[in-house]
Design a protein around this motif. Structure first.
Motif, PDB file in Angstrom:
ATOM      1  N   MET A   1       0.297  -1.193  -0.387  1.00 30.81           N
ATOM      2  CA  MET A   1       0.052  -0.143   0.422  1.00 30.81           C
ATOM      3  C   MET A   1       1.540   1.332   0.036  1.00 30.81           C
ATOM      4  O   MET A   1       0.634   2.229   0.104  1.00 30.81           O
ATOM      5  CB  MET A   1      -0.547  -0.208   0.768  1.00 30.81           C
ATOM      6  N   GLU A   2       2.364   1.052   0.051  1.00 28.38           N
ATOM      7  CA  GLU A   2       2.678   2.179  -0.394  1.00 28.38           C
ATOM      8  C   GLU A   2       3.388   2.750  -1.438  1.00 28.38           C
ATOM      9  O   GLU A   2       4.025   3.264  -1.277  1.00 28.38           O
ATOM     10  CB  GLU A   2       4.171   2.058   0.785  1.00 28.38           C
ATOM     11  N   SER A   3       3.241   1.778  -2.942  1.00 25.17           N
ATOM     12  CA  SER A   3       3.579   1.967  -3.411  1.00 25.17           C
ATOM     13  C   SER A   3       1.949   3.130  -4.281  1.00 25.17           C
ATOM     14  O   SER A   3       1.855   3.514  -4.211  1.00 25.17           O
ATOM     15  CB  SER A   3       3.163   1.339  -4.507  1.00 25.17           C
TER      16      SER A   3
ATOM     17  N   ARG B   1       3.265  11.229  -9.532  1.00 24.39           N
ATOM     18  CA  ARG B   1       2.799  11.690  -8.415  1.00 24.39           C
ATOM     19  C   ARG B   1       3.045  12.105  -6.701  1.00 24.39           C
ATOM     20  O   ARG B   1       2.873  12.988  -6.079  1.00 24.39           O
ATOM     21  CB  ARG B   1       1.524  12.672  -8.629  1.00 24.39           C
ATOM     22  N   GLY B   2       3.558  10.801  -6.659  1.00 20.95           N
ATOM     23  CA  GLY B   2       4.105  10.398  -5.325  1.00 20.95           C
ATOM     24  C   GLY B   2       2.591   9.890  -4.710  1.00 20.95           C
ATOM     25  O   GLY B   2       2.675  10.126  -3.241  1.00 20.95           O
ATOM     26  N   ASP B   3       1.512   9.726  -5.695  1.00 19.97           N
ATOM     27  CA  ASP B   3       0.015   9.306  -3.932  1.00 19.97           C
ATOM     28  C   ASP B   3       0.128   7.977  -3.937  1.00 19.97           C
ATOM     29  O   ASP B   3       0.529   6.844  -5.261  1.00 19.97           O
ATOM     30  CB  ASP B   3      -0.926   9.719  -5.845  1.00 19.97           C
ATOM     31  N   THR B   4      -0.888   7.467  -3.631  1.00 15.24           N
ATOM     32  CA  THR B   4      -0.941   6.074  -2.609  1.00 15.24           C
ATOM     33  C   THR B   4      -2.084   5.985  -3.580  1.00 15.24           C
ATOM     34  O   THR B   4      -2.935   6.521  -3.997  1.00 15.24           O
ATOM     35  CB  THR B   4      -0.784   6.258  -1.323  1.00 15.24           C
ATOM     36  N   ALA B   5      -2.042   4.727  -3.759  1.00 12.11           N
ATOM     37  CA  ALA B   5      -3.962   4.222  -3.614  1.00 12.11           C
ATOM     38  C   ALA B   5      -4.679   4.872  -2.917  1.00 12.11           C
ATOM     39  O   ALA B   5      -6.385   5.025  -3.738  1.00 12.11           O
ATOM     40  CB  ALA B   5      -3.878   2.833  -3.399  1.00 12.11           C
ATOM     41  N   LEU B   6      -4.126   5.196  -0.978  1.00 16.86           N
ATOM     42  CA  LEU B   6      -5.511   5.961  -0.694  1.00 16.86           C
ATOM     43  C   LEU B   6      -5.592   7.716  -1.261  1.00 16.86           C
ATOM     44  O   LEU B   6      -6.604   8.388  -1.117  1.00 16.86           O
ATOM     45  CB  LEU B   6      -5.050   5.986   0.419  1.00 16.86           C
TER      46      LEU B   6
ATOM     47  N   LYS C   1      -7.043  -2.091   6.496  1.00 11.93           N
ATOM     48  CA  LYS C   1      -6.422  -2.855   5.748  1.00 11.93           C
ATOM     49  C   LYS C   1      -4.519  -2.200   6.188  1.00 11.93           C
ATOM     50  O   LYS C   1      -3.905  -2.229   5.733  1.00 11.93           O
ATOM     51  CB  LYS C   1      -5.587  -3.409   4.529  1.00 11.93           C
ATOM     52  N   SER C   2      -5.007  -0.518   6.942  1.00 14.37           N
ATOM     53  CA  SER C   2      -3.842  -0.468   7.429  1.00 14.37           C
ATOM     54  C   SER C   2      -3.054   1.322   6.172  1.00 14.37           C
ATOM     55  O   SER C   2      -2.064   0.907   6.813  1.00 14.37           O
ATOM     56  CB  SER C   2      -2.296  -0.923   8.561  1.00 14.37           C
ATOM     57  N   ALA C   3      -3.545   0.648   4.941  1.00 10.96           N
ATOM     58  CA  ALA C   3      -2.917   2.902   4.970  1.00 10.96           C
ATOM     59  C   ALA C   3      -2.808   3.276   5.392  1.00 10.96           C
ATOM     60  O   ALA C   3      -3.105   4.053   6.292  1.00 10.96           O
ATOM     61  CB  ALA C   3      -4.053   2.611   3.638  1.00 10.96           C
ATOM     62  N   ASN C   4      -1.984   3.969   4.969  1.00 16.11           N
ATOM     63  CA  ASN C   4      -0.968   5.339   5.903  1.00 16.11           C
ATOM     64  C   ASN C   4      -2.231   6.596   5.385  1.00 16.11           C
ATOM     65  O   ASN C   4      -2.049   7.004   4.122  1.00 16.11           O
ATOM     66  CB  ASN C   4       0.614   5.660   5.191  1.00 16.11           C
ATOM     67  N   LEU C   5      -2.521   7.177   7.084  1.00 15.04           N
ATOM     68  CA  LEU C   5      -3.723   8.044   5.936  1.00 15.04           C
ATOM     69  C   LEU C   5      -2.870   9.493   6.008  1.00 15.04           C
ATOM     70  O   LEU C   5      -3.452  10.388   5.953  1.00 15.04           O
ATOM     71  CB  LEU C   5      -4.153   8.486   7.758  1.00 15.04           C
ATOM     72  N   ASP C   6      -1.579   9.464   6.243  1.00 16.33           N
ATOM     73  CA  ASP C   6      -1.329  10.756   6.458  1.00 16.33           C
ATOM     74  C   ASP C   6       0.257  10.709   5.530  1.00 16.33           C
ATOM     75  O   ASP C   6       1.264  11.294   5.125  1.00 16.33           O
ATOM     76  CB  ASP C   6      -0.281  11.154   8.079  1.00 16.33           C
ATOM     77  N   ALA C   7      -0.032   9.746   4.395  1.00 17.53           N
ATOM     78  CA  ALA C   7       1.270   9.920   3.275  1.00 17.53           C
ATOM     79  C   ALA C   7       1.097  11.085   2.252  1.00 17.53           C
ATOM     80  O   ALA C   7       0.230  11.434   2.234  1.00 17.53           O
ATOM     81  CB  ALA C   7       0.449   8.022   2.264  1.00 17.53           C
ATOM     82  N   ARG C   8       2.197  11.218   1.733  1.00 15.67           N
ATOM     83  CA  ARG C   8       2.641  12.656   0.904  1.00 15.67           C
ATOM     84  C   ARG C   8       3.063  12.062  -0.626  1.00 15.67           C
ATOM     85  O   ARG C   8       4.263  11.128  -0.455  1.00 15.67           O
ATOM     86  CB  ARG C   8       3.659  12.848   1.989  1.00 15.67           C
ATOM     87  N   SER C   9       2.635  13.334  -0.638  1.00 18.00           N
ATOM     88  CA  SER C   9       2.498  13.194  -2.059  1.00 18.00           C
ATOM     89  C   SER C   9       3.560  13.984  -2.439  1.00 18.00           C
ATOM     90  O   SER C   9       4.440  14.267  -1.502  1.00 18.00           O
ATOM     91  CB  SER C   9       1.360  13.834  -2.884  1.00 18.00           C
TER      92      SER C   9
ATOM     93  N   GLY D   1       3.482  17.255  -0.581  1.00 24.52           N
ATOM     94  CA  GLY D   1       3.432  16.625   0.297  1.00 24.52           C
ATOM     95  C   GLY D   1       2.723  16.902   1.409  1.00 24.52           C
ATOM     96  O   GLY D   1       1.942  16.604   2.069  1.00 24.52           O
ATOM     97  N   SER D   2       1.105  16.394  -0.051  1.00 26.57           N
ATOM     98  CA  SER D   2      -0.208  16.811  -0.112  1.00 26.57           C
ATOM     99  C   SER D   2      -0.968  15.019   1.272  1.00 26.57           C
ATOM    100  O   SER D   2      -0.289  14.129  -0.289  1.00 26.57           O
ATOM    101  CB  SER D   2      -1.275  16.600  -0.777  1.00 26.57           C
ATOM    102  N   THR D   3      -1.534  15.373   1.692  1.00 32.65           N
ATOM    103  CA  THR D   3      -2.276  13.708   2.652  1.00 32.65           C
ATOM    104  C   THR D   3      -3.799  13.570   0.998  1.00 32.65           C
ATOM    105  O   THR D   3      -4.068  14.545   0.957  1.00 32.65           O
ATOM    106  CB  THR D   3      -2.257  13.992   4.004  1.00 32.65           C
TER     107      THR D   3
END
Length: 199
Positions: A26-28, A32-37, A55-63, A66-68
């Motif tokens: 889920m970190e792929s 643009r640096g966007d995750t699946a979430l 399934k524990s996707a990172n809620l604060d993942a950064r593009s 730096g956008s979540t």
């Protein structure tokens, strides 16, 4: 794109669950640096986002900027997605890069007043500042979002707050030609002066 990303953006929550059980990451990210979430947030796919979060996707993942996912939700005014992210623990005061916008700044620019209320109720700060020193009230005034300005003022936002260049929200509304915002902010300034004089 990775299979999980493709399943997510096509709205296939069950396939996402299967791929995650098969150890899909889920970190792929995309270019643009966007995750699946991030992508499901952009597309408003609440059910799929719920699956990824469960399934524990990172809620604060950064593009890359730096956008979540919450930033994207705020830009689009998706209150259901916003509520889901916040309920699961997304950070409401995170700043993007390099401008330092929070989700509340984006909601202010776009005039998403109900979503702005949700963010503030869940911990967003109406006095948070961008790298330019702008608060959400500056942004709402600068984009002519009168209802959003009114909501922030009722919540206690300071009409005299100044940016790094000593500009108030009233300056922004005046120079950009938003007469309704000008009238609202002038009235708020006058009320604040009268209240201070009475104390």
């Amino acid at each position: 794109l990775e299979p999980l990303m493709l399943a997510a953006i096509n709205g296939h929550g069950t396939m996402c669950e299967l791929l995650i059980r098969k150890k899909a990451s889920m970190e792929s990210v995309d270019s643009r640096g966007d995750t699946a979430l991030h992508r499901t947030t952009i597309l408003g796919l609440v059910a799929v986002a719920d699956v990824l979060i469960s399934k524990s996707a990172n809620l604060d993942a950064r593009s890359n900027t730096g956008s979540t996912p919450l930033h994207y939700s705020a830009i689009r005014g998706n209150t259901t997605m916003c509520e889901l992210l916040l309920a699961r623990g997304a950070n409401p005061v995170v700043h993007d890069e390099p401008f330092g916008n929070t989700p509340l700044h984006f909601a202010a620019m776009e005039g998403h007043t109900p979503l702005g209320r949700i963010l503030i109720n869940r911990g967003a700060k109406f006095d948070s500042r961008t790298s330019f020193g702008d608060t959400p009230l500056h942004d709402a005034a600068g984009y002519g979002q009168t209802a959003f300005c009114k909501m922030l003022l009722r919540r206690g936002a300071d009409p005299f707050v100044q940016s790094n260049k000593s500009k108030t929200p009233l300056h922004y509304a005046t120079t950009r030609g938003y007469p309704q915002c000008v009238a609202l902010l002038e009235a708020a300034e006058s009320a604040a002066i009268e209240q201070a004089a009475a104390e």
